[in-house]
Enzyme design. Structure first.
Site, PDB file in Angstrom:
ATOM      1  N   ASP A  26       0.867  -1.178   0.000  1.00  0.00           N
ATOM      2  CA  ASP A  26       0.000   0.000   0.000  1.00  0.00           C
ATOM      3  C   ASP A  26       0.905   1.229   0.000  1.00  0.00           C
ATOM      4  O   ASP A  26       2.115   1.134   0.251  1.00  0.00           O
ATOM      5  CB  ASP A  26      -0.886  -0.055   1.251  1.00  0.00           C
ATOM      6  CG  ASP A  26      -1.731   1.185   1.410  1.00  0.00           C
ATOM      7  OD1 ASP A  26      -2.328   1.641   0.422  1.00  0.00           O
ATOM      8  OD2 ASP A  26      -1.789   1.719   2.540  1.00  0.00           O
ATOM      9  N   PHE A  27       0.329   2.413  -0.263  1.00  0.00           N
ATOM     10  CA  PHE A  27       1.151   3.629  -0.266  1.00  0.00           C
ATOM     11  C   PHE A  27       0.933   4.457   0.997  1.00  0.00           C
ATOM     12  O   PHE A  27       1.765   4.465   1.888  1.00  0.00           O
ATOM     13  CB  PHE A  27       0.864   4.473  -1.519  1.00  0.00           C
ATOM     14  CG  PHE A  27       1.780   5.670  -1.625  1.00  0.00           C
ATOM     15  CD1 PHE A  27       3.091   5.527  -2.043  1.00  0.00           C
ATOM     16  CD2 PHE A  27       1.335   6.943  -1.271  1.00  0.00           C
ATOM     17  CE1 PHE A  27       3.949   6.618  -2.114  1.00  0.00           C
ATOM     18  CE2 PHE A  27       2.175   8.047  -1.344  1.00  0.00           C
ATOM     19  CZ  PHE A  27       3.487   7.880  -1.765  1.00  0.00           C
ATOM     20  N   ASP A  28      -0.226   5.124   1.120  1.00  0.00           N
ATOM     21  CA  ASP A  28      -0.458   6.017   2.264  1.00  0.00           C
ATOM     22  C   ASP A  28      -0.580   5.224   3.559  1.00  0.00           C
ATOM     23  O   ASP A  28      -1.383   4.298   3.671  1.00  0.00           O
ATOM     24  CB  ASP A  28      -1.739   6.817   2.040  1.00  0.00           C
ATOM     25  CG  ASP A  28      -1.608   7.795   0.887  1.00  0.00           C
ATOM     26  OD1 ASP A  28      -1.064   8.884   1.100  1.00  0.00           O
ATOM     27  OD2 ASP A  28      -2.041   7.445  -0.233  1.00  0.00           O
ATOM     28  N   ASP A 203      -2.160  -0.965   5.605  1.00  0.00           N
ATOM     29  CA  ASP A 203      -2.416  -0.352   6.911  1.00  0.00           C
ATOM     30  C   ASP A 203      -3.877  -0.170   7.293  1.00  0.00           C
ATOM     31  O   ASP A 203      -4.165   0.240   8.417  1.00  0.00           O
ATOM     32  CB  ASP A 203      -1.733   1.025   6.985  1.00  0.00           C
ATOM     33  CG  ASP A 203      -2.513   2.100   6.249  1.00  0.00           C
ATOM     34  OD1 ASP A 203      -2.840   1.883   5.058  1.00  0.00           O
ATOM     35  OD2 ASP A 203      -2.801   3.144   6.856  1.00  0.00           O
TER      36      ASP A 203
END
Length: 252
Positions: A26-28, A203
């Protein structure tokens, strides 16, 4: 749920013996720390460096699967060889195609939500074209409560066409045709090399279906300890960077 950096010996042999590794990130909140506004998020330089090294490993293929649009996340990652997918994996090179009725319901839901919120301070909506998000980071508790009530009303009225996923101070509203990160992981694993080991790190709630899809591999949820389908935990994006560094040492 075990802490991945302390339980590294439990996974290291699997990493060393795997014929290949399919690394999904994932990124954020995973690669990049969460910020008040999405445009403020950036990939830390040490994480970009280790991704560059990993992307050159013949045994490793890297995917970043984000709720952002594909062009946005690709520009923020900016690492050759890392494949970026937008809108939870659905946007993978072209503009998503949605049914006319779905597009109409999406527009009506966005308008209905804006009316229910009526300019509440600290709340704002992010238009992603084929989806939208309601953010409440930094808003007063009363405004967050109002946002939650409005989202629940939206879920009841438009649930036939749209799904709602809650994240960290954000709700994502998307067409049910956008099947999510779990579907994206299953799709790419079907085309993976024989003997590939999936590794998935994310997350929030949008990552839970992906943890399930990669449950035969190594999964880690970032953030505070909570109920999750992931097998391991990392505390923050800095520790994600440390885990990637350790992975880089194990893969020739």
């Amino acid at each position: 749920m075990r802490y991945l950096l302390e339980a590294w010996n439990a996974v290291v042999e699997r990493l060393r013996s795997a014929k290949s590794i399919e690394l999904f990130l994932d990124f954020d909140g995973t690669l990049a720390p969460l910020r008040a506004r999405p445009e403020q998020a950036h990939l830390p330089a040490p994480t970009r460096r280790v991704l560059r090294r990993l992307a050159r490993r013949p045994r490793v293929r890297i995917w970043v699967i984000s709720g952002r649009r594909q062009a946005d996340v690709s520009g923020r990652v900016a690492v050759p060889g890392v494949l970026c997918l937008g809108l939870y994996g659905w946007e993978n090179g072209g503009l998503p195609s949605l049914h006319d009725e779905t597009l109409r319901m999406l527009a009506e839901a966005r308008s209905a939500l804006a009316k229910r919120l009526d300019g509440s301070a600290g709340l704002w909506m992010e238009d992603k074209g084929a989806a939208f998000a309601l953010h409440c980071r930094g808003a007063e508790p009363s405004a967050c409560g109002r946002a939650h009530a409005a989202i629940e009303g939206l879920r009841g009225e438009f649930g036939r066409w749209l799904s709602v996923t809650g994240g960290d101070c954000v709700w994502e509203v998307m067409p049910r045709e956008l099947r999510g990160k779990g579907d994206a992981v299953r799709l790419h694993l079907r085309h993976a090399r024989s003997g590939a080991l999936p590794v998935y790190i994310g997350d929030d709630a949008a990552d839970e279906p992906a943890f399930a899809a990669a449950s035969h591999g190594i999964t880690a949820r970032v953030g505070a300890a909570r109920q999750t389908r992931a097998a391991f935990r990392l505390r923050n994006p800095s520790e994600v960077g440390r885990a990637l560094e350790k992975l880089d040492l194990e893969v020739p």
